[in-house]
Design an enzyme around this catalytic site. Structure first.
Site, mmCIF file in Angstrom:
data_model
loop_
_atom_site.group_PDB
_atom_site.id
_atom_site.type_symbol
_atom_site.label_atom_id
_atom_site.label_comp_id
_atom_site.label_asym_id
_atom_site.label_seq_id
_atom_site.Cartn_x
_atom_site.Cartn_y
_atom_site.Cartn_z
ATOM 1 N N ASP A 321 6.158 -3.447 4.749
ATOM 2 C CA ASP A 321 6.907 -2.727 3.721
ATOM 3 C C ASP A 321 8.214 -2.629 3.548
ATOM 4 O O ASP A 321 8.987 -2.262 4.881
ATOM 5 C CB ASP A 321 5.602 -1.523 3.229
ATOM 6 C CG ASP A 321 5.816 -2.057 1.933
ATOM 7 O OD1 ASP A 321 5.908 -2.475 1.022
ATOM 8 O OD2 ASP A 321 4.095 -1.382 1.081
ATOM 9 N N GLU A 522 3.675 2.957 -7.438
ATOM 10 C CA GLU A 522 3.862 4.171 -6.315
ATOM 11 C C GLU A 522 5.024 4.996 -6.242
ATOM 12 O O GLU A 522 6.422 4.684 -6.725
ATOM 13 C CB GLU A 522 3.952 2.905 -5.168
ATOM 14 C CG GLU A 522 5.491 2.352 -4.365
ATOM 15 C CD GLU A 522 5.289 0.843 -3.476
ATOM 16 O OE1 GLU A 522 5.585 1.647 -2.875
ATOM 17 O OE2 GLU A 522 5.552 -0.150 -4.447
#
Length: 856
Positions: A321, A522
């Protein structure tokens, strides 16, 4: 009140409502089953492909192999970089667009895909002709592209509990992605969310793995096709199950935090989406930011290699990620052999860190820090997926099956499926005296800040990463909730009036109030409790206003998680959890309105896939918990004709214990990880101004882009070249101003000790005057500016420093903080390059550099 009629529902009744099977969840607490059982993927090993992989691998240099493992971002590489290095893949982060233009056309996306593809197969420089892959976060439709169909976010789809519909949604997403020439989608998210404070709660289908497991397979097959039919054919994309593993179970619901579950629960609760997703043939897995019992998963050899690749038998590749490797102990964004050795196959490395990471990885192989066997294993996996996906044989992106067929993006057929998903995702929590469905012949007032706001109803990951900075014009073809109601009501002979503040001239028969959380993604969405207060209780006041006037009220709650809204429920006659429905707001009208003959159009079928909290601190209330006591249980949801069970007034006592809220009441956040309400971020150069809506902009000589300080894009960098002076040598810079350019009272945050504080990282010394300014009028006639050049130049270069200035320095020169319009402006006429983060007004004195008025 004791809601025994709700909380004492038997499991069998709940399951009848949801149509779910309890087979998996009944076994969660047993100890007999062994975790990490081998998975039999429907995609079988092909000897022909394996031979091709081995042959190609044997001809590659070390440099070519490492390039396959590097995934930079579109803002950070050029066509020449791709030609020189031959990256195995690249991505566009949320809010990154071709040409840095939010309104890039599908053709712009195709042109970039074609350019990068052709550069990757040009072997004139690097000697490699391996096609690259473009990965994108298409998490609820092709959500980065203007005009795309945006489906409800996963939390709503979980409430729909319809795997067949999920497959349709995934296939439509694949089609719209392929129109723009992209090969690879970072979806589905298969997190099992255990703490609703987590800012990614809405990306999860459920708090229980049963729906997650069911959906993972359905989505993978919708994106990639079935292994025995159309697997990765010309009309399919590569899918990614993410984030491995345990991202939904971190301590306190912290994004990128620590999951402390036992290994048994890590498997039974958090890994079931991988069990079914990998069995369906998912070709990539994204490693998670979180830790498991203190170890970052990007650096966990046990989980990435021993568990995922060996015990579970996954033969695709593991992608990282966003700079997640840099969080591994002993690593940085520019160097992390630990992640490669742990089993990471592709570094996701945005920013300019990709080049030193590439060079350092090559060095680490040469000095045996990383074995060549580990590099070969990673590259084999990448090549295996590329061969399976037919990338060596398919036409270039501009010539593929759907490429350029822009009529498919947001087509009527696709929007019809999204509208169905909205209908099936709605959950009815209250319906006093069977107020719903409403006759479309009534005089209906539609109120609330979410009523005519497609951006708000779509939430995060909608055009921009955080879903902010959008207007209805950014969603062509989409329909707001009000527009959907008005269309049906006017056709039936009734009236639907939009009044955001609830004012009216003629008393309506009923009010529909649409309100809820503002968009977030997020990190920015993490909260400390579930008490809904994001609009300072303006919505509650609106509901009570209607109630006092004797007007029946239907609440439509826009939210990315269950929240404690007892007061709002009490003030409503009907209460609908609409989640984040996406671009097709008319799907709500399809359910809450009757047809012209006053017959039900579509009944409520949605059932809670997340338990609804009884109090604001009940953040971890999950199905099958030992002391399970929610307000509304998993599987709850009324249908028309059901007796309303909320016969008593809900307790409105706010139960937030002292010390449970981390934030300091004396801190007024202006930019903390992202811009905070009610502020907006703007760039200007001379007389030109633009609102920041993407993660990179250029305005004359001013360049802006988001950067990472601690987490993804929690800071921004501005560069002034000093070479293209605006007319009359006017300054350029960045300013934060009120969204409506009106005065905002910061007086409660200001004391005699208060400071304007921010973090700064100088790239180099400035060569001209730099000003920090605050203003109490939009025309900047009220306010003050302070030259901070000499103070900035005393700071060390490249290190983050906390910089502050006494507010009295501004107020003595005319700034009135009770009427703040622009609380922060940074400008210069000279050459400047620096990054800024964490802009607050605070009494904190622990800073690196402080300017007091006496020193000026």
């Amino acid at each position: 009140m004791k809601l025994s009629k709700i909380t004492l529902l038997s499991s069998s009744l709940i399951l009848l409502a949801t149509g779910c099977s309890v087979e998996l969840s009944d076994k969660i607490n047993t100890k007999e089953s062994k975790p990490w059982a081998p998975i039999k993927s429907e995609v079988k090993t092909d000897p022909v492909i394996e031979a091709k992989v081995s042959k190609l691998l044997s001809s590659m240099t070390l440099e070519q192999k490492v390039a396959q493992m590097i995934q930079p971002e579109i803002r950070d590489i050029t066509e020449e970089d791709m030609r020189k290095y031959g990256f195995g893949s690249y991505l566009n982060g949320g809010g990154a667009f071709p040409k840095n233009n939010k309104h890039s056309t599908p053709q712009d996306w195709i042109e970039l895909a074609e350019t990068m593809y052709q550069a990757s197969i040009d072997d004139s420089v690097d000697g490699s002709a391996i096609p690259t892959m473009w990965g994108t976060d298409a998490v609820h439709g092709h959500n980065n592209v203007i005009g795309a169909t945006l489906f409800p976010h996963n939390i709503g789809l979980g409430a729909a509990n319809n795997p067949e519909l999920m497959t349709k949604i995934a296939q439509i997403t694949a089609t719209e992605v392929m129109v723009t020439g992209i090969d690879w989608v970072f979806a589905p998210t298969v997190a099992t969310v255990r703490n609703d404070r987590w800012g990614r709660t809405y990306e999860g289908y459920s708090e229980d793995p049963e729906i997650v497991k069911l959906y993972a397979s359905a989505v993978v097959k919708g994106l990639q096709g079935s292994a025995d039919e159309d697997f990765l054919g010309d009309d399919r994309v590569i899918s990614t199950v993410k984030h491995f593993v345990g991202d939904g179970g971190t301590q306190d619901g912290d994004d990128q935090g620590d999951n402390r579950a036992s290994e048994h629960d890590l498997y039974k609760l958090h890994a079931q989406g991988y069990v079914s997703g990998l069995a369906a043939g998912a070709q990539s897995v994204m490693a998670s930011f979180n830790s498991w019992n203190g170890e970052k998963i990007h650096g966990s050899h046990y989980l990435l290699t021993e568990v995922l690749k060996e015990k579970m038998g996954f033969d695709g590749f593991v992608v990282g990620d966003w700079n997640g490797h840099g969080q591994v102990k002993g690593c940085s964004n520019e160097s992390c052999p630990q992640a490669v050795n742990a089993g990471l196959d592709i570094f996701m490395v945005p920013t300019d860190a990709w080049k030193p990471l590439y060079e350092n990885t090559i060095k680490q192989v040469k000095n045996n820090t990383i074995s060549i066997a580990r590099i070969d294993d990673a590259v084999k996996r990448i090549l295996r997926v590329k061969f399976r996906a037919g990338l060596f044989d398919k036409p270039s992106p501009a010539k593929r099956m759907f490429s350029g067929k822009t009529a498919l993006i947001g087509s009527d057929e696709h929007r019809k499926v999204a509208r169905q998903a909205v209908q099936e995702s709605l959950v009815l929590l209250k319906n006093k005296a069977n107020l719903l469905p409403l006759s479309p012949k009534l005089n209906i007032l539609v109120a609330g800040d979410g009523a005519d706001n497609i951006g708000k109803q779509s939430g995060g990951w909608s055009i921009t990463w955080q879903g902010t900075g959008n207007t209805n014009k950014d969603f062509p073809g989409g329909t707001s909730i009000y527009a959907g109601i008005e269309q049906q009501v006017s056709k039936a002979g009734g009236t639907a009036i939009l009044s955001v503040d609830g004012s009216f001239e003629e008393k309506p028969d009923v009010a529909v109030v649409v309100f809820g959380e503002e968009p977030y993604a997020e990190g920015q969405g993490d909260i400390e409790h579930l008490y809904f207060e994001s609009d300072n209780k303006k919505s509650l006041a609106l509901l009570k206003q209607f109630k006092q006037q004797g007007i029946p009220v239907v609440s439509v709650f826009i939210t990315g998680r269950p929240m404690w809204v007892n007061a709002e429920i009490n003030a409503s006659d009907a209460f609908v959890a609409a989640w984040l429905p996406g671009s097709e707001g008319q799907g709500i009208a399809d359910v809450i309105l009757a047809n012209a003959n006053n017959e039900i159009q579509n009944d409520f079928t949605g059932k809670l896939s997340f338990s609804w909290p009884k109090d604001a601190m009940q953040t971890e209330v999950n199905r099958f918990d030992e002391n399970y006591d929610p307000l509304f249980p998993y599987g709850f949801g009324l249908t028309y004709g059901d007796k309303d069970i909320l016969t008593d007034t809900l307790d409105e006592t706010i139960n937030i214990p002292a010390g449970s809220v981390k934030s300091d009441d004396k801190v007024s956040e202006i930019f903390q990880n992202s811009i905070k309400q009610p502020w907006s971020l703007w760039l200007y150069s001379g007389e030109k101004e633009i609102a920041v809506y993407a993660n990179a902009h250029q305005l004359a000589e001013l360049n802006y882009r988001t950067v990472d300080k601690l987490v993804q894009e929690d800071a921004f960098k501005i560069s002034l070249t000093g070479s293209e002076k605006p007319s009359n040598s006017q300054a350029s810079g960045v300013m934060i101003k009120h969204v409506a350019s009106t005065a905002h009272d910061l007086g409660e945050s200001v004391s005699e000790n208060s400071r304007l504080q921010f973090s700064v990282s100088l790239a180099n010394r400035t060569d001209g005057d730099v000003y920090l300014s605050t203003y109490c009028s939009a025309d900047k006639t009220c306010g003050s500016s302070i030259n901070i050049s000499s103070y900035l130049n005393k700071l060390p270069v490249s290190d983050w420093q906390t910089f502050s200035i006494d507010l009295t320095c501004f107020s003595k020169k005319g700034m009135d903080f009770s009427k703040a319009v622009i609380p922060f402006e940074f400008s210069s006429k000279g050459k400047v390059e620096l990054s800024i983060a964490d802009i607050v007004i605070t009494d904190n004195t622990e800073v690196s550099a402080t300017i007091s008025c006496g020193a000026m």
